[in-house]
Design a protein around this motif. Sequence first.
Motif, short mmCIF file in Angstrom:
data_model
loop_
_atom_site.label_atom_id
_atom_site.label_comp_id
_atom_site.label_asym_id
_atom_site.label_seq_id
_atom_site.Cartn_x
_atom_site.Cartn_y
_atom_site.Cartn_z
N ALA A 1 124.83 15.78 15.77
CA ALA A 1 123.85 16.40 14.52
C ALA A 1 122.93 16.93 15.89
O ALA A 1 122.73 18.33 15.61
N SER B 1 123.07 21.52 16.26
CA SER B 1 121.63 21.93 15.88
C SER B 1 121.71 23.47 15.87
O SER B 1 121.75 23.77 16.99
N GLU C 1 117.05 24.50 10.21
CA GLU C 1 117.81 23.71 10.90
C GLU C 1 119.17 23.56 10.52
O GLU C 1 119.74 23.87 9.17
N HIS D 1 121.48 21.18 11.23
CA HIS D 1 122.47 20.24 10.92
C HIS D 1 123.40 19.25 9.96
O HIS D 1 123.67 18.32 9.40
N SER D 2 123.06 20.35 9.16
CA SER D 2 122.89 19.46 7.23
C SER D 2 124.76 19.63 7.44
O SER D 2 125.11 19.15 6.32
N THR E 1 124.95 13.43 7.90
CA THR E 1 123.52 13.01 8.01
C THR E 1 123.09 12.23 7.00
O THR E 1 123.01 12.89 6.10
N ALA F 1 119.64 11.06 4.89
CA ALA F 1 118.60 11.44 3.92
C ALA F 1 117.45 11.37 5.26
O ALA F 1 116.04 11.99 5.42
N ASP G 1 117.10 13.53 8.20
CA ASP G 1 117.09 14.90 7.90
C ASP G 1 115.63 15.17 7.75
O ASP G 1 114.74 15.81 8.22
N ILE H 1 113.33 15.28 11.54
CA ILE H 1 114.19 16.64 11.81
C ILE H 1 113.24 17.18 11.21
O ILE H 1 112.40 18.02 11.82
N SER H 2 113.33 17.27 9.99
CA SER H 2 112.26 18.31 9.27
C SER H 2 110.97 18.43 9.76
O SER H 2 110.17 18.99 9.73
#
Length: 210
Positions: free
Chosen positions: A82, A86, A116, A118-119, A123, A125, A128, A131-132
């Motif tokens: 992931a 990215s 981002e 890697h969605s 992955t 939650a 995510d 990373i966010s």
Amino acid sequence: MATVQNINPTRMELQRQKSRMRTAKRGHKLLKDKSDEMIRHFMMIARQNKALREELDDKIVAALRMFITARTQMTSQEIEAAVSTSTAKIAVTPSVNNIMGLRVPKIELDEEQNSEGHSILKTSAAFDASISSLTKLMKKLFQLAEIEKACDMLALEIMKIRRRINALEFILMPQIEVNIRFIRLKLAENERGQLVRVMKVKAQMEAAGQ
């Protein structure tokens, strides 16, 4: 304690030492003013550094906790995949900021390129969210690094200026004062000697005239 230098006790040398003293006092005042202003800037930046660090500490800890949670939900291979796939990009533009003649580094980020990528992978939650959160903190992390570097450079520059001020105040200026006092004493001694010689010559001429 300052000692007399190897100088000629003449009026010309006295004027030269007085000129050195005026220059030293002027330089001392300029350095003192610069030091005070730099200390003011340092205290202001240090307060910003403290406030920003306190703000980021909790947010970074929260983001890392989410990442740790993600590690329990994803394998190491999935996390590495992931991250490696990215497409997030950060455009960094380095520049400098001038603080009282001191050039400190400044960093500007182009947030428009932060996305981002890697969605498309599997992955969690928590991953995510972590990373966010870290992506949103990126600008402030760079700002913190910029402020801390400015604090370090200002502290070093203030120490250098303080050493120059101390050298002027406790070494050079006392030395010049000793030189001036020595020359004045020698000139006064020479004037007294000259006066005695003149009086003797006058007394001898008066005695010869009788």
